[in-house]
Scaffold this active site. Structure first.
Site, PDB file in Angstrom:
ATOM      1  N   SER A  48      38.469  40.607  48.094  1.00 32.88           N
ATOM      2  CA  SER A  48      37.871  40.162  46.215  1.00 32.88           C
ATOM      3  C   SER A  48      36.244  39.929  46.224  1.00 32.88           C
ATOM      4  O   SER A  48      35.644  39.396  47.032  1.00 32.88           O
ATOM      5  CB  SER A  48      38.400  39.234  45.251  1.00 32.88           C
ATOM      6  N   TYR A  73      40.370  30.715  44.419  1.00 28.65           N
ATOM      7  CA  TYR A  73      40.636  32.167  44.357  1.00 28.65           C
ATOM      8  C   TYR A  73      39.537  32.463  45.302  1.00 28.65           C
ATOM      9  O   TYR A  73      39.803  33.340  46.401  1.00 28.65           O
ATOM     10  CB  TYR A  73      40.109  32.814  42.857  1.00 28.65           C
TER      11      TYR A  73
END
Length: 130
Positions: A48, A73
């Site tokens: 990501s 995350y």
């Protein structure tokens, strides 16, 4: 092998961090172990752009330091990159991590601002984005 699965989303990782540990770290470890024990030739996995965290250099580069994630995350995706690197080294498993940015279009998340703006505009609404 291609693994694009993950518990995604920065905001939810603040509310439920253990979901990210279970899915993104423990789950990814199982993927790596499966690849190792089944002699997979190459693993391509989703990382990501969130791993860039506190980095202020623009545009981002794969050579940038990503040691300062700003969410669990992001930390979980950084951990995936480190785990993949280690498995590549220890078990001769080629890996490629793709640092995706926000996806727009039919596969984008409906809670993203672009979709909220568009829906409200089409409905001619002028309320907040909540």
């Amino acid at each position: 092998m291609i693994n694009l699965a993950a518990q995604a989303g920065v905001r939810y990782s603040i509310e439920n961090p253990l979901a990210y540990v279970d899915s993104n770290i423990v789950g990814f470890a199982h993927i790596l172990e499966g690849c190792r024990h089944n002699k997979v030739g190459h693993l391509v996995y989703a990382s990501s752009s969130s791993v860039y965290g506190a980095n202020t250099t623009m545009p981002f580069s794969v050579h940038d330091n990503v040691d300062h994630p700003l969410s669990l995350y992001a930390a979980s995706k950084k951990a995936n990159e480190l785990m993949a690197h280690t498995y590549s080294h220890l078990y001769d498993l080629p890996t490629t991590g793709l640092r995706f940015f926000t996806v727009y279009g039919p596969w984008g998340r409906p809670d993203m601002a672009l979709f909220k703006f568009t829906r409200r505009s089409l409905r001619r609404e002028n309320s907040s984005l909540q």
